[in-house]
Design a protein around this motif. Structure first.
Motif, PDB file in Angstrom:
ATOM      1  N   PHE A 157       0.827  -1.199   0.000  1.00 30.56           N
ATOM      2  CA  PHE A 157       0.000   0.000   0.000  1.00 30.56           C
ATOM      3  C   PHE A 157       0.868   1.258   0.000  1.00 30.56           C
ATOM      4  N   LEU A 158       0.339   2.291  -0.626  1.00 30.31           N
ATOM      5  CA  LEU A 158       0.854   3.642  -0.492  1.00 30.31           C
ATOM      6  C   LEU A 158      -0.277   4.525   0.005  1.00 30.31           C
ATOM      7  N   ALA A 159       0.079   5.526   0.785  1.00 33.85           N
ATOM      8  CA  ALA A 159      -0.922   6.456   1.315  1.00 33.85           C
ATOM      9  C   ALA A 159      -0.359   7.865   1.290  1.00 33.85           C
ATOM     10  N   GLY A 160      -1.220   8.823   1.038  1.00 33.38           N
ATOM     11  CA  GLY A 160      -0.834  10.226   1.059  1.00 33.38           C
ATOM     12  C   GLY A 160      -1.995  11.078   1.519  1.00 33.38           C
ATOM     13  N   TYR A 161      -1.700  12.289   1.954  1.00 35.00           N
ATOM     14  CA  TYR A 161      -2.717  13.167   2.530  1.00 35.00           C
ATOM     15  C   TYR A 161      -2.779  14.501   1.807  1.00 35.00           C
ATOM     16  N   GLU A 162      -3.994  15.004   1.626  1.00 32.66           N
ATOM     17  CA  GLU A 162      -4.225  16.420   1.383  1.00 32.66           C
ATOM     18  C   GLU A 162      -4.605  17.033   2.730  1.00 32.66           C
ATOM     19  N   MET A 163      -3.883  18.042   3.157  1.00 27.95           N
ATOM     20  CA  MET A 163      -4.096  18.598   4.491  1.00 27.95           C
ATOM     21  C   MET A 163      -4.562  20.051   4.381  1.00 27.95           C
ATOM     22  N   GLU A 164      -5.786  20.294   4.790  1.00 27.84           N
ATOM     23  CA  GLU A 164      -6.349  21.650   4.789  1.00 27.84           C
ATOM     24  C   GLU A 164      -6.245  22.237   6.191  1.00 27.84           C
ATOM     25  N   PHE A 165      -5.966  23.535   6.254  1.00 33.74           N
ATOM     26  CA  PHE A 165      -5.881  24.200   7.551  1.00 33.74           C
ATOM     27  C   PHE A 165      -6.268  25.663   7.408  1.00 33.74           C
ATOM     28  N   HIS A 166      -6.573  26.278   8.537  1.00 30.17           N
ATOM     29  CA  HIS A 166      -7.039  27.662   8.603  1.00 30.17           C
ATOM     30  C   HIS A 166      -5.985  28.505   9.307  1.00 30.17           C
ATOM     31  N   LEU A 167      -5.745  29.694   8.794  1.00 30.29           N
ATOM     32  CA  LEU A 167      -4.797  30.619   9.401  1.00 30.29           C
ATOM     33  C   LEU A 167      -5.495  31.895   9.821  1.00 30.29           C
ATOM     34  N   SER A 168      -5.231  32.316  11.040  1.00 32.05           N
ATOM     35  CA  SER A 168      -5.715  33.608  11.523  1.00 32.05           C
ATOM     36  C   SER A 168      -4.592  34.267  12.310  1.00 32.05           C
ATOM     37  N   ARG A 169      -4.761  35.544  12.614  1.00 34.81           N
ATOM     38  CA  ARG A 169      -3.805  36.207  13.480  1.00 34.81           C
ATOM     39  C   ARG A 169      -3.825  35.553  14.855  1.00 34.81           C
ATOM     40  N   ALA A 170      -2.686  35.528  15.509  1.00 33.58           N
ATOM     41  CA  ALA A 170      -2.608  34.872  16.806  1.00 33.58           C
ATOM     42  C   ALA A 170      -3.569  35.493  17.807  1.00 33.58           C
ATOM     43  N   ASP A 171      -3.884  36.770  17.657  1.00 37.51           N
ATOM     44  CA  ASP A 171      -4.824  37.440  18.557  1.00 37.51           C
ATOM     45  C   ASP A 171      -6.171  37.655  17.885  1.00 37.51           C
ATOM     46  N   GLY A 172      -6.463  36.849  16.859  1.00 35.45           N
ATOM     47  CA  GLY A 172      -7.652  37.103  16.055  1.00 35.45           C
ATOM     48  C   GLY A 172      -8.887  36.327  16.442  1.00 35.45           C
ATOM     49  N   ILE A 193       6.269  17.327  -0.127  1.00 34.60           N
ATOM     50  CA  ILE A 193       4.939  17.768  -0.552  1.00 34.60           C
ATOM     51  C   ILE A 193       4.942  18.062  -2.044  1.00 34.60           C
ATOM     52  N   GLY A 194       3.746  18.018  -2.631  1.00 39.23           N
ATOM     53  CA  GLY A 194       3.602  18.280  -4.057  1.00 39.23           C
ATOM     54  C   GLY A 194       3.237  19.711  -4.364  1.00 39.23           C
ATOM     55  N   GLN A 195       2.453  20.349  -3.475  1.00 40.36           N
ATOM     56  CA  GLN A 195       2.023  21.713  -3.724  1.00 40.36           C
ATOM     57  C   GLN A 195       1.477  22.337  -2.444  1.00 40.36           C
ATOM     58  N   LEU A 196       1.418  23.665  -2.476  1.00 36.88           N
ATOM     59  CA  LEU A 196       0.834  24.462  -1.394  1.00 36.88           C
ATOM     60  C   LEU A 196       0.010  25.549  -2.064  1.00 36.88           C
ATOM     61  N   HIS A 197      -1.230  25.736  -1.600  1.00 33.28           N
ATOM     62  CA  HIS A 197      -2.054  26.766  -2.232  1.00 33.28           C
ATOM     63  C   HIS A 197      -3.112  27.293  -1.271  1.00 33.28           C
ATOM     64  N   GLY A 198      -3.636  28.474  -1.609  1.00 35.54           N
ATOM     65  CA  GLY A 198      -4.776  29.010  -0.895  1.00 35.54           C
ATOM     66  C   GLY A 198      -6.021  28.241  -1.292  1.00 35.54           C
ATOM     67  N   GLU A 199      -6.766  27.762  -0.306  1.00 36.94           N
ATOM     68  CA  GLU A 199      -7.943  26.922  -0.574  1.00 36.94           C
ATOM     69  C   GLU A 199      -9.222  27.761  -0.682  1.00 36.94           C
ATOM     70  N   TYR A 200     -10.360  27.066  -0.677  1.00 40.81           N
ATOM     71  CA  TYR A 200     -11.644  27.688  -0.963  1.00 40.81           C
ATOM     72  C   TYR A 200     -12.124  28.621   0.151  1.00 40.81           C
TER      73      TYR A 200
END
Length: 461
Positions: free
Chosen positions: A140-155, A196-203
Motif C-alpha cells: 500500500f501507499l498512502a498520502g494526505y491532502e491537508m487543509e488548515f485555517h490561518l488567523s492572526r494569533a490574537d484574532g 509535498i507536491g504543492q501548497l495553495h490558498g484553498e476555498y
C-alpha cells in the motif's frame, strides 16, 4: 542517529543565526491519541539512548482521554488510575525540527510495562494491517491532502474568527497574504523530511492546503503528525495561529485531511490497467467495494468528532453520502484514475470524510482492513455515480444504494460496534476504549448549541 541531529544543528544556520540556539537539547516523542490529538514527552538529549532502550513512563489512561482532556472510566480494563506503560521512540524516524531548532522530533510506540505489545497502541494496530497485506502479496501507499485555517494569533473573538485573508479562492494574492509564512513552511517541511507536491490558498476564508507525497502507510501516518507540528511552528514564528479542526466556524467550509490510498501486487497498481470503470482491475474493484461496504464504520474512525459531524454536509465536497465516483468530488470515495500524462502508478482512491480528529494510524488501519476484506470476499463494486445525489429523490438514492453517512455519535458508534471487520482490525480493547471516549465527548456537548461545540474544537488541532 543522535550524531546526525547534533551535526545538523552545527551545519544548518538557515533558521538559527545564533549558534547557541542551534544546539539540540531535547527530543520530543509524539503519539496520537484516540481523538487525533498529538500527545508527547520530551527527554533531554543525553537521555534519549535510555529512552530508546527502556522507554519513558506514561499513564495508560491516555487511551481514555476525551477530546477535551476529560478522563473517562467507562472502559472497564482502564477503570482505575493505577498502572503504567512505556513510550518508546521509533529511533530511526528521528528528525531535527527546523522550526524548533533546539529540539528533535520522533514518533513513539506504546508498550506494556514489561515491553510486550499493548493493545491500545495505535501505531501497532496499523503495523498489523500492513503485515496482513504483505502476507497477501499486497503493498500500500498512502498520502494526505491537508487543509488548515490561518488567523492572526490574537484574532479569535469568540464566535468570530478573523481569517488571515478573505479574498478570491485559489489565487496568488491569497498566498501573498502569507508570503513569509509560506516561504518558511516550504523550507521547514523540506528540512524536516516531509515531501509535498504543492501548497495553495484553498476555498474557505483563511484556508490553505498542501499535499504530502505518497509513502508506505506507517510512514504516511508519521509524516502527517510531523507536518502538523511543522505548520504550527511556522505559524507561530509569523504571529499566526493555525487550526486543522474539522470545522473552524459553523457554516463555513471545513478542513479535511483527505486520505489517498493505492495498492499494488508485484509492483503493479491494481487501480489501473483493468477492464473495470476507469481501468480498475478486479482486485482493485474488490478493494473499493470493501471500503464502500464498511464505509459507515470506517468514517466513525476517520471523522469521529462532533466537529466532524458538523463538517459532513452535502454540497461541501466532503463525502456526506456513501457512494463512489470517478473524479466526483462529492463522493465519499473518489477514484482518481491513471492518465497518459501521469502514468498507471498515479491511480488511487481518495477518502473524503477524513479529518484531523482521526488518529492517522487507526484511520489507515481500518481503511486497509476493510479493503483487504473486500478482496478476500471477492466483492464487486456497484457502478460509479457521477452526480450529486443530494439533488436526487429519496427513491432514486435508494435505487442506487446511496445513503447518508451517520450524522450522530449514536449512529457512528452503532456502525462501528456492529461491524466485525473494522472492530477486529482495531481489537476489542481499543474499540471499547474508543467507544468510551466518543461517548464522553457526546455527554460533554449535551445541551450546548452547535456553534459552541464547533468553537470548543477549534484550537485542539
Amino acid at each position: 542517529m543522535l550524531d546526525q541531529l547534533t551535526a545538523g544543528a552545527a551545519q544548518d544556520d538557515t533558521h538559527d543565526p545564533d549558534p547557541a540556539a542551534a544546539e539540540v537539547v531535547g527530543v520530543t516523542i509524539v503519539w496520537s491519541d484516540n481523538n487525533g490529538i498529538s500527545r508527547s514527552r520530551t527527554v533531554p538529549i543525553g537521555e534519549f539512548g535510555a529512552a530508546v532502550e527502556r522507554g519513558v513512563g506514561v499513564t495508560p489512561l491516555f487511551a481514555v482521554f476525551d477530546s477535551h482532556d476529560g478522563i473517562t472510566f467507562e472502559h472497564a480494563p482502564l477503570g482505575t488510575p493505577s498502572g503504567d506503560i512505556r513510550l518508546v521512540p521509533v529511533s530511526d524516524r528521528i528528525v531535527r525540527l527546523a522550526g524548533q531548532p533546539g529540539f528533535g522530533w520522533v514518533p513513539g510506540r506504546q508498550v506494556a510495562a514489561d515491553g510486550s505489545a499493548w493493545p491500545y497502541d495505535q501505531r501497532g494496530v496499523l503495523e498489523r494491517q500492513v503485515d496482513r497485506a504483505a502476507a497477501l502479496g499486497l503493498d500500500f501507499l498512502a498520502g494526505y491532502e491537508m487543509e488548515f485555517h490561518l488567523s492572526r494569533a490574537d484574532g479569535d473573538d469568540g464566535d468570530d474568527v478573523r481569517p488571515i485573508y478573505e479574498g478570491p479562492s485559489y489565487g496568488p494574492t491569497k498566498m501573498l497574504a502569507v508570503d513569509a509564512f509560506a516561504a518558511q513552511l516550504l523550507r521547514d517541511l523540506d528540512h524536516n523530511g516531509v515531501p509535498i507536491g504543492q501548497l495553495h490558498g484553498e476555498y474557505g476564508p483563511g484556508q490553505f492546503e498542501f499535499n504530502i507525497a505518497p509513502a508506505d502507510p506507517v510512514t504516511a501516518a508519521d509524516l502527517q503528525l510531523l507536518a502538523r507540528q511543522t505548520v504550527h511552528a511556522a505559524a507561530r514564528a509569523h504571529g499566526l495561529r493555525a487550526s486543522f479542526a474539522p470545522l473552524v466556524t459553523l457554516g463555513q467550509v471545513g478542513n479535511g485531511w483527505h486520505l489517498h490510498t493505492s495498492l499494488s501486487r508485484a509492483g503493479t497498481n491494481l487501480l489501473s490497467g483493468g477492464d473495470g470503470p476507469a481501468g480498475i482491475t478486479a482486485e482493485g474493484g474488490a478493494y473499493l467495494a470493501g471500503l464502500l461496504r464498511d464505509l459507515p464504520a470506517i468514517v466513525a474512525v476517520t471523522a469521529p468528532s462532533l466537529s466532524s459531524l458538523q463538517r459532513l454536509r452535502p454540497g461541501y465536497w466532503c463525502g456526506a453520502y456513501a457512494f463512489w465516483g470517478v473524479e466526483n468530488r462529492e463522493a465519499a470515495l473518489r477514484l482518481v484514475p491513471a492518465t497518459p500524462l501521469l502514468g498507471a502508478g498515479h491511480a488511487n482512491v481518495e477518502l473524503k470524510p477524513s479529518d484531523a480528529s482521526a488518529n492517522p494510524y487507526l484511520a489507515l488501519a481500518v481503511v486497509i482492513a476493510a479493503g483487504l476484506a473486500g478482496i478476500e470476499d471477492g466483492l464487486t463494486p456497484p457502478g460509479p455515480v457521477q452526480e450529486n445525489p443530494d439533488r436526487w429523490s429519496g427513491e432514486r438514492r435508494a435505487e442506487h444504494g446511496v445513503h447518508r453517512l451517520p450524522t450522530t455519535v449514536e449512529e457512528q458508534l452503532g456502525a462501528l460496534l456492529g461491524n466485525r471487520r473494522v472492530r477486529s482490525a482495531l481489537g476489542e480493547e481499543l474499540t471499547d476504549a474508543f467507544r468510551a471516549v466518543r461517548t464522553s465527548d457526546a455527554a460533554r456537548a449535551a445541551g450546548r448549541d452547535a456553534a459552541e461545540v464547533v468553537r470548543s474544537y477549534r484550537w485542539l488541532y
